[in-house]
Design a protein around this motif. Structure first.
Motif, PDB file in Angstrom:
ATOM      1  N   UNK A 128       1.008  -0.942  -0.187  1.00 53.77           N
ATOM      2  CA  UNK A 128      -0.373   0.523   0.003  1.00 53.77           C
ATOM      3  C   UNK A 128       0.883   1.715  -0.375  1.00 53.77           C
ATOM      4  N   UNK A 129       2.272   0.857   1.047  1.00 57.36           N
ATOM      5  CA  UNK A 129       3.107   2.294   1.028  1.00 57.36           C
ATOM      6  C   UNK A 129       3.396   2.751  -0.488  1.00 57.36           C
ATOM      7  N   UNK A 130       4.315   1.988  -1.233  1.00 54.36           N
ATOM      8  CA  UNK A 130       4.355   1.412  -3.102  1.00 54.36           C
ATOM      9  C   UNK A 130       3.096   2.237  -3.714  1.00 54.36           C
ATOM     10  N   UNK A 131       2.116   2.036  -3.770  1.00 55.30           N
ATOM     11  CA  UNK A 131       0.681   2.120  -4.214  1.00 55.30           C
ATOM     12  C   UNK A 131       1.084   2.859  -4.299  1.00 55.30           C
ATOM     13  N   UNK A 132       0.550   3.862  -3.035  1.00 56.81           N
ATOM     14  CA  UNK A 132       0.021   5.904  -2.310  1.00 56.81           C
ATOM     15  C   UNK A 132       1.497   6.215  -2.920  1.00 56.81           C
ATOM     16  N   UNK A 133       2.466   5.806  -2.520  1.00 61.57           N
ATOM     17  CA  UNK A 133       4.115   6.859  -3.183  1.00 61.57           C
ATOM     18  C   UNK A 133       3.798   7.006  -5.256  1.00 61.57           C
ATOM     19  N   UNK A 134       3.314   6.103  -5.301  1.00 60.92           N
ATOM     20  CA  UNK A 134       3.218   5.586  -7.025  1.00 60.92           C
ATOM     21  C   UNK A 134       2.128   7.030  -7.094  1.00 60.92           C
ATOM     22  N   UNK A 135       0.732   6.762  -6.343  1.00 58.88           N
ATOM     23  CA  UNK A 135      -0.806   7.555  -6.902  1.00 58.88           C
ATOM     24  C   UNK A 135       0.002   8.528  -6.899  1.00 58.88           C
ATOM     25  N   UNK A 136       0.056   9.304  -5.191  1.00 56.58           N
ATOM     26  CA  UNK A 136       1.385  10.817  -5.392  1.00 56.58           C
ATOM     27  C   UNK A 136       1.585  11.037  -6.283  1.00 56.58           C
TER      28      UNK A 136
END
Length: 292
Positions: free
Chosen positions: A178-186
């Motif tokens: 989730x952290x990696x996904x949120x980083x790319x999303x932001x």
């Protein structure tokens, strides 16, 4: 940035197409919307990213309502939410630093740092996912049992999600993803569905239609978090968002209806060709930036 009537109509049409994809594939559509806004319509990258993140809420909400999400469908998305939130904050901060870096000289040409960073990450990500999706398009859902993460990396505590798949999954692993996904999303202004969907299907072995439903819930959560983060940095244009929502909400409903009529194999194949097409468009844009 002011938006004229003609541009408003063009953006609305783009929003309709993106909403259709959001409903059909369970992704937010930002991976296609950001390049279109920036490359085709000339919207500054930070506004394209921020406005794209904001407009995803409309199609995602419409798609969720069309699917009649149940309480049991929220278990996995709620577990991953904490990591998503921290990742979105980090990603938007990186984009803000790139925006403030103005321009650099590359090959004697002035290049906007934010444009270069976002487009390069987009190109590499989409090309990789396109190859994975097209290579797996010949495998039906019944052959996805030997998934990468199912019953592996079982760092305690662990949990089961019987409505999604048979197996056990580590909660810390979910949080870090989730952290990696949120980083790319932001950073990219996408909802993360484009990364999440292959992970759920090929990483966990979840059947395609169940994975799309789960992906839509997480897409909505990420879009909500990203909207707040980008609005605080002034990267959201209300005019662009309204134009996108006008077409996107209708497109999302049509896409959800078509999704229920297609088989999982067909969805994965079409998804792969879509990713490859967008990757090629971005690659051409990068070449033009560096040699023109």
């Amino acid at each position: 940035m002011s938006v004229g009537l003609f541009d408003f109509l063009l953006i609305s049409l783009a929003g309709g197409a993106i909403g259709f994809l959001a409903g059909m594939f369970g992704v937010g559509g930002g991976f296609l919307l950001v390049p279109i806004l920036n490359i085709v319509l000339g919207v500054p990258m930070e506004l394209a990213v921020g406005s794209s993140a904001c407009q995803i809420l409309g199609p995602a909400t419409t798609s969720l309502l069309a699917r009649k999400i149940k309480i049991r469908d929220l278990a996995f998305p709620l577990v991953i939410t904490g990591g998503l939130f921290l990742g979105v904050i980090a990603g938007t901060s990186i984009l803000e630093k790139a925006k403030n870096s103005a321009k650099i000289q590359l090959n004697g040409q002035p290049i906007i740092v934010a444009d270069l960073v976002v487009l390069v990450v987009y190109f590499l990500m989409l090309l990789t996912l396109a190859i994975i999706s097209l290579r797996s398009a010949r495998r039906p859902d019944s052959e996805l049992k030997d998934a990468i993460f199912k019953n592996r990396f079982l760092i305690p505590p662990v949990a089961t999600f019987p409505n999604l798949f048979e197996g056990t999954l580590s909660i810390p692993v979910i949080a870090w993803f989730g952290l990696a996904l949120g980083l790319i999303s932001g950073l990219l202004g996408i909802s993360g569905g484009i990364l999440l969907l292959p992970m759920l299907i090929f990483g966990l072995g979840i059947p395609t239609h169940r994975a799309i439903t789960c992906s839509l819930v997480i897409v909505w959560i990420v879009a909500f978090q990203s909207t707040i983060a980008h609005a605080l940095h002034g990267n959201v244009s209300i005019e662009i968002v309204i134009a996108l929502l006008l077409g996107g909400t209708i497109g999302a409903r049509l896409g959800s209806d078509l999704n229920s009529r297609l088989k999982g194999l067909q969805l994965r194949q079409q998804f792969g060709w879509l990713l490859l097409s967008v990757a090629l468009m971005i690659g051409i844009r990068l070449i033009y930036m560096l040699v023109s």
